[in-house]
Motif scaffolding. Structure first.
Motif, short mmCIF file in Angstrom:
data_model
loop_
_atom_site.label_atom_id
_atom_site.label_comp_id
_atom_site.label_asym_id
_atom_site.label_seq_id
_atom_site.Cartn_x
_atom_site.Cartn_y
_atom_site.Cartn_z
N LYS A 67 0.85 -1.19 0.00
CA LYS A 67 0.00 0.00 0.00
C LYS A 67 0.88 1.23 0.00
CE LYS A 67 -4.12 -1.91 1.62
NZ LYS A 67 -5.42 -1.55 1.28
N ARG A 68 0.56 2.15 -0.88
CA ARG A 68 1.30 3.40 -0.94
C ARG A 68 0.71 4.38 0.05
NH1 ARG A 68 1.37 4.50 -7.28
NH2 ARG A 68 2.12 6.50 -6.56
N PRO A 69 1.54 5.17 0.69
CA PRO A 69 0.99 6.15 1.64
C PRO A 69 0.15 7.18 0.90
CG PRO A 69 3.33 6.52 1.31
CD PRO A 69 2.99 5.26 0.60
N ALA A 70 -0.83 7.69 1.62
CA ALA A 70 -1.73 8.69 1.03
C ALA A 70 -0.97 9.97 0.75
CB ALA A 70 -2.89 8.96 1.97
N LEU A 71 -1.31 10.64 -0.34
CA LEU A 71 -0.68 11.91 -0.67
C LEU A 71 -1.15 12.98 0.30
CD1 LEU A 71 -1.05 11.82 -4.56
CD2 LEU A 71 1.00 11.42 -3.23
N PRO A 72 -0.26 13.88 0.70
CA PRO A 72 -0.69 14.93 1.64
C PRO A 72 -1.64 15.89 0.95
CG PRO A 72 1.56 15.31 0.92
CD PRO A 72 1.16 13.97 0.37
N LYS A 73 -2.60 16.35 1.72
CA LYS A 73 -3.57 17.29 1.19
C LYS A 73 -3.08 18.71 1.46
CE LYS A 73 -7.47 14.25 1.58
NZ LYS A 73 -8.82 14.04 2.07
N PRO A 74 -3.33 19.62 0.53
CA PRO A 74 -2.86 21.00 0.77
C PRO A 74 -3.60 21.61 1.97
CG PRO A 74 -4.20 20.88 -1.21
CD PRO A 74 -4.00 19.48 -0.74
N THR A 75 -2.85 22.47 2.71
CA THR A 75 -3.44 23.07 3.91
C THR A 75 -4.02 24.44 3.64
OG1 THR A 75 -1.28 23.95 4.51
CG2 THR A 75 -1.90 21.81 5.44
N VAL A 76 -3.80 24.99 2.44
CA VAL A 76 -4.35 26.30 2.12
C VAL A 76 -5.53 26.12 1.18
CG1 VAL A 76 -2.21 27.54 2.47
CG2 VAL A 76 -2.71 26.61 0.24
N SER A 77 -6.49 27.02 1.27
CA SER A 77 -7.66 26.88 0.43
C SER A 77 -7.72 27.94 -0.66
CB SER A 77 -8.93 26.97 1.29
OG SER A 77 -8.96 28.24 1.91
N TYR A 78 -6.66 28.71 -0.81
CA TYR A 78 -6.65 29.76 -1.83
C TYR A 78 -5.51 29.48 -2.81
CZ TYR A 78 -3.06 31.36 1.40
OH TYR A 78 -1.97 31.41 2.20
N PRO A 79 -5.62 29.95 -4.04
CA PRO A 79 -4.53 29.72 -4.99
C PRO A 79 -3.32 30.59 -4.65
CG PRO A 79 -6.27 30.99 -6.00
CD PRO A 79 -6.77 30.58 -4.64
N ILE A 80 -2.15 30.03 -4.80
CA ILE A 80 -0.91 30.75 -4.52
C ILE A 80 -0.38 31.30 -5.83
CG2 ILE A 80 1.42 30.56 -3.66
CD1 ILE A 80 0.43 28.25 -1.89
N ASP A 81 -0.08 32.59 -5.89
CA ASP A 81 0.49 33.23 -7.07
C ASP A 81 2.00 33.31 -6.87
OD1 ASP A 81 0.91 34.52 -9.39
OD2 ASP A 81 -0.05 36.41 -8.81
N PHE A 82 2.73 32.39 -7.50
CA PHE A 82 4.17 32.33 -7.32
C PHE A 82 4.89 33.53 -7.94
CE2 PHE A 82 2.92 27.85 -6.92
CZ PHE A 82 3.49 27.57 -5.68
N SER A 83 4.25 34.23 -8.87
CA SER A 83 4.91 35.37 -9.46
C SER A 83 5.03 36.55 -8.47
CB SER A 83 4.16 35.83 -10.71
OG SER A 83 2.86 36.27 -10.36
N LYS A 84 4.16 36.60 -7.50
CA LYS A 84 4.21 37.68 -6.51
C LYS A 84 5.17 37.36 -5.37
CE LYS A 84 -0.35 39.49 -7.44
NZ LYS A 84 -1.66 39.83 -6.89
N LEU A 85 5.67 36.13 -5.31
CA LEU A 85 6.61 35.80 -4.24
C LEU A 85 8.03 36.21 -4.57
CD1 LEU A 85 5.29 32.24 -3.30
CD2 LEU A 85 4.95 34.38 -2.06
N GLY A 86 8.29 36.66 -5.78
CA GLY A 86 9.62 37.13 -6.16
C GLY A 86 10.55 36.04 -6.63
N GLY A 87 10.07 34.87 -6.81
CA GLY A 87 10.91 33.77 -7.28
C GLY A 87 10.78 33.57 -8.78
#
Length: 89
Positions: A67-87
């Protein structure tokens, strides 16, 4: 090098020789198949037909996949905009 070129030329010309060396009166190949093809319905097995039985009297255990371990579920409920993080890439 010249000998190699001559041998290659002979090999290529021999491989592409004309198949029309006969007198032209040879018979043409004909299909031996008659269409449409009909198949007998031999796949219908009566219910009282003999059923295959296993050739060994002990159960054969096959390895079961782990049995494969369950995939972790995301803890945030909003979309993350990576362009605003400066990366930027």
């Amino acid at each position: 090098m010249t000998i190699f070129a001559v041998v290659a030329l002979v090999a290529v010309s021999y491989g592409h020789s004309n198949a029309q060396t006969g007198d032209g009166k040879s018979p043409r190949p004909a299909s031996a198949v008659t269409y449409p093809i009909h198949f007998d319905r031999t796949t219908d097995v009566p219910r009282n037909a003999a059923q295959p039985r296993p050739t060994v009297s002990y159960p054969i255990k096959f390895p079961t996949p782990k049995k494969r371990p369950a995939l972790p579920k995301p803890t945030v409920s909003y979309p993350i905009d990576f362009s605003k993080l400066g990366g930027g890439r």
